[in-house]
Design an enzyme around this catalytic site. Structure first.
Site, short mmCIF file in Angstrom:
data_model
loop_
_atom_site.label_atom_id
_atom_site.label_comp_id
_atom_site.label_asym_id
_atom_site.label_seq_id
_atom_site.Cartn_x
_atom_site.Cartn_y
_atom_site.Cartn_z
CD1 TRP A 114 -116.73 51.24 52.43
CD2 TRP A 114 -116.47 49.45 53.40
NE1 TRP A 114 -117.95 51.05 53.05
CE2 TRP A 114 -117.72 49.70 53.47
CE3 TRP A 114 -115.88 48.00 53.86
CZ2 TRP A 114 -118.58 48.83 54.21
CZ3 TRP A 114 -116.80 47.20 54.43
CH2 TRP A 114 -118.36 47.76 54.55
CG ASN A 115 -116.71 45.04 49.89
OD1 ASN A 115 -116.22 45.61 48.93
ND2 ASN A 115 -117.59 43.97 49.74
CE LYS A 171 -114.77 58.31 45.50
NZ LYS A 171 -114.65 57.93 46.65
CD GLU A 220 -125.16 44.61 50.44
OE1 GLU A 220 -125.28 46.00 50.43
OE2 GLU A 220 -124.64 43.79 49.72
CB CYS A 273 -121.15 42.07 47.23
SG CYS A 273 -119.85 41.37 46.31
N GLY A 314 -120.51 49.19 44.55
CA GLY A 314 -120.88 49.83 45.77
C GLY A 314 -122.30 49.22 46.08
CB SER A 315 -124.82 50.59 48.55
OG SER A 315 -124.65 51.75 48.19
CD GLU A 329 -120.14 43.67 38.82
OE1 GLU A 329 -120.52 43.01 39.45
OE2 GLU A 329 -119.99 43.54 37.67
CG LEU A 330 -125.11 47.86 41.89
CD1 LEU A 330 -126.67 48.31 41.42
CD2 LEU A 330 -124.40 49.06 42.44
P1 NAD Z 1 -121.09 53.05 48.59
O1 NAD Z 1 -122.15 52.76 47.59
O2 NAD Z 1 -121.24 53.81 49.71
O3 NAD Z 1 -119.75 53.65 47.85
C1 NAD Z 1 -118.99 52.98 46.82
C2 NAD Z 1 -118.02 53.97 46.15
O4 NAD Z 1 -118.84 55.11 45.42
C3 NAD Z 1 -117.15 54.74 46.97
O5 NAD Z 1 -116.06 55.23 46.40
C4 NAD Z 1 -117.92 56.07 47.35
O6 NAD Z 1 -117.08 57.16 47.81
C5 NAD Z 1 -118.51 56.22 46.16
N1 NAD Z 1 -119.98 57.35 46.29
C6 NAD Z 1 -120.61 57.19 47.32
N2 NAD Z 1 -121.76 58.18 47.07
C7 NAD Z 1 -121.66 58.47 45.53
C8 NAD Z 1 -122.16 59.43 44.74
N3 NAD Z 1 -123.32 59.80 45.33
N4 NAD Z 1 -121.76 59.56 43.61
C9 NAD Z 1 -120.64 58.61 43.19
N5 NAD Z 1 -119.97 58.04 43.74
C10 NAD Z 1 -120.36 57.90 45.19
O7 NAD Z 1 -120.77 51.38 48.97
P2 NAD Z 1 -119.69 51.09 50.07
O8 NAD Z 1 -120.44 51.13 51.42
O9 NAD Z 1 -118.26 51.44 49.75
O10 NAD Z 1 -119.41 49.44 49.82
C11 NAD Z 1 -120.29 48.51 50.31
C12 NAD Z 1 -121.31 48.09 49.17
O11 NAD Z 1 -120.75 47.65 47.99
C13 NAD Z 1 -122.29 46.96 49.58
O12 NAD Z 1 -123.59 47.20 49.09
C14 NAD Z 1 -121.84 45.66 48.56
O13 NAD Z 1 -122.75 44.67 48.40
C15 NAD Z 1 -121.21 46.43 47.45
N6 NAD Z 1 -120.44 45.55 46.79
C16 NAD Z 1 -120.80 45.12 45.35
C17 NAD Z 1 -119.70 44.12 44.78
C18 NAD Z 1 -120.31 43.37 43.48
O14 NAD Z 1 -119.18 42.83 42.77
N7 NAD Z 1 -121.54 43.29 43.18
C19 NAD Z 1 -118.64 43.96 45.29
C20 NAD Z 1 -118.35 44.62 46.44
C21 NAD Z 1 -119.00 45.43 47.17
#
Ligand code: NAD
Length: 471
Positions: free
Chosen positions: A145-146, A169, A376, A278, A222-223, A244-245
């Site tokens: 979402w960020n 998604k 983080e 991130c 995501g995370s 990309e974490l």
């Molecule tokens: P998140 O990991 O909670 O979710 C990311 C996505 O994955 C969402 O669409 C979520 O619904 C989905 N998801 C959640 N659980 C899942 C599962 N078990 N299986 C499959 N999909 C699942 O992350 P967030 O809170 O939405 O975003 C913040 C994180 O994203 C931070 O850690 C940030 O550092 C990271 N981020 C990284 C980059 C990068 O380029 N490295 C860029 C932006 C954000």
């Protein structure tokens, strides 16, 4: 626009589940919409549609795909204010940030992908073999979402240009802006099934896509915690995977640095998206004997950032995205105090009745083994970590499970030398600026693979060697 449908096989359709997820404006906690909570039948249909579409889309002329994507980019520029207005509502950013940080740069990024693909050699003679770069196939894109638009276009545009089909998604916190993207794709007449939008939770729709036998590639942002789980599930069927974490990036201030420049550049990354970036440089490494001077400067510059309700000013930074995020950041601030870091600015946020507002918080005398220096936080929280000498600074900078971003400020040659020794996917040196042609992604647990530039294109391609007999 109707947000209660899914976009599958070139049509807006109802979800089989008949269930919905509410979307909240974090700046005032109003419910601004609801999107379907898709189920297995929806996911199966989307994957089937993407698979069928792939059979022809992969063989379309590159010029056809380029022309459709160019028209999409044109349309996104026309609708930039609408996209940004939605980001104001679902992410809680002020309009200036929503437009200039979240919307326009990523449309421009799309233009760059088009330029790269136009010049890219999809088939070349390597002397002893022919090398063909072919689309991977059906791609599942899971986004956070960020940066609700940017993290999506970074995947959708290169995937489509290279002949893949995609099921998106988006995060359940910020799905609405992706409806505008889907609406644009729909109106431009992309072949049905090439792009599909399936909303829902990560634990449900995310997992179904990741484990689906007919999905060829997962691109996840995501995370690190979720990424690890996604990786394990993806490997059951050995899919192509990009991750990309998260990050906990260092900003190293060397003796002789331009402190105004260093602190402004560092704090911009920590505050401008309420810390929800991130690559935020949240560990500020300072020479021990300059600590007091730097603390005073950090406090002065921190006060200049306009935190507040995005409805009151387009320049306001706004709240964090959700109750969950608010409570998470609050607990980290409490943990920092409990572990003995010195709170030199800000306070523990208390009340979120009117929105999830968190003002900046600065800790000093942070030790690199404290929780706030290791995990983080994803909120506007800066950790100042003093060091004795350059070697210690480099050791602390690299003493992290992450390796996404970093910065070094100081005399140019010395800063370059330190930059070479930092284990991170990117390093900003003094006035250096990040450019969209550069790879973006992480060392260590910050991810696998890269987005951006030619690297972001090649993530969606499989190399294939063809051997022909030449006498
Ligand atoms: P998140 O990991 O909670 O979710 C990311 C996505 O994955 C969402 O669409 C979520 O619904 C989905 N998801 C959640 N659980 C899942 C599962 N078990 N299986 C499959 N999909 C699942 O992350 P967030 O809170 O939405 O975003 C913040 C994180 O994203 C931070 O850690 C940030 O550092 C990271 N981020 C990284 C980059 C990068 O380029 N490295 C860029 C932006 C954000």
């Amino acid at each position: 626009m109707d947000y209660t449908k899914l976009y599958i096989n070139g049509e807006w359709i109802e979800s089989n589940s008949k269930e919905f997820i509410e979307v909240e404006n974090p700046a005032n906690r109003e419910i601004i919409g609801k999107v379907p909570r898709a189920n297995k039948a929806d996911v199966d249909y989307a994957v089937r549609s993407a698979r069928e579409a792939f059979e022809t889309w992969q063989y379309t002329d590159l010029s056809t795909r380029i022309s459709l994507v160019e028209r999409l980019i044109e349309e996104l520029y026309k609708r930039a204010d609408e996209l940004a207005a939605m980001i104001v509502k679902e992410l809680g950013r002020g309009m200036d940030f929503a437009l200039n940080m979240h919307t326009l740069p990523f449309i421009k990024d799309g233009e760059n992908y088009v330029r790269i693909v136009k010049e890219y050699e999809f088939e070349k003679d390597m002397g002893d073999h022919l090398l063909r770069m072919e689309p991977v196939g059906v791609v599942a894109a899971l986004t956070p979402w960020n940066y609700p638009l940017g993290q999506v276009t970074k995947k959708v545009i290169p995937a489509l240009l290279t002949g893949n089909t995609i099921i998106l998604k988006p995060s359940q916190n910020t799905p609405l802006v992706t409806y505008i993207l889907a609406d644009a794709i729909d109106k431009l007449g992309f072949p049905k099934g090439v792009f599909n939008l399936v909303t829902g939770t990560g634990a449900e729709v995310g997992n179904m896509l990741v484990e689906h036998e007919d999905v060829d590639m997962v691109t996840f942002t995501g995370s690190t915690k979720t990424g690890r789980e996604v990786a394990q599930r993806t490997m059951k069927t050995i899919k192509r995977l990009t991750l990309e974490l998260g990050g906990k990036s260092p900003s190293v201030i060397l003796k002789g640095a331009d402190l105004e420049l260093a602190l402004k550049k560092t704090l911009d990354t920590v505050y401008n998206n309420t810390g929800q970036t991130c690559s935020a440089l949240t560990r500020l490494l300072v020479p021990e004997d300059e600590k007091e001077k730097i603390e005073e400067m950090v406090i002065r510059i921190t006060k200049e950032y306009p935190f507040g309700d995005p409805a009151l000013s387009p320049k306001n930074i706004g709240p964090v995205v959700s109750e969950r995020q608010f409570l998470k950041v609050k607990s980290y601030i409490e943990k920092g105090i409990e572990e003995g870091a010195r709170l030199i600015y800000g306070e523990v946020p208390q009340d979120y009745e009117k929105g999830y507002y968190i003002k900046p918080v600065v800790f000093s005398d942070v030790k690199n083994d404290m929780t706030i220096a290791r995990e983080e936080i994803f909120g506007p929280v800066l950790c100042i970590i003093p060091y004795k000498d350059k070697e210690e600074a480099i050791r602390i900078a690299n003493d992290t499970e992450y390796g996404l971003s970093s910065a070094v400020f100081g005399p140019e040659d010395e800063a370059r030398e330190v930059a070479n020794r930092i284990k991170a996917g990117n390093v900003i040196v003094n006035k250096g600026l990040f450019t969209r042609n550069a790879p973006f992604g992480g060392f260590k647990q910050s991810g696998l693979g890269r987005e951006g530039g030619i690297f972001g294109v090649e993530e969606f391609l499989e190399p294939k060697a063809i051997f022909v007999y030449n006498k």
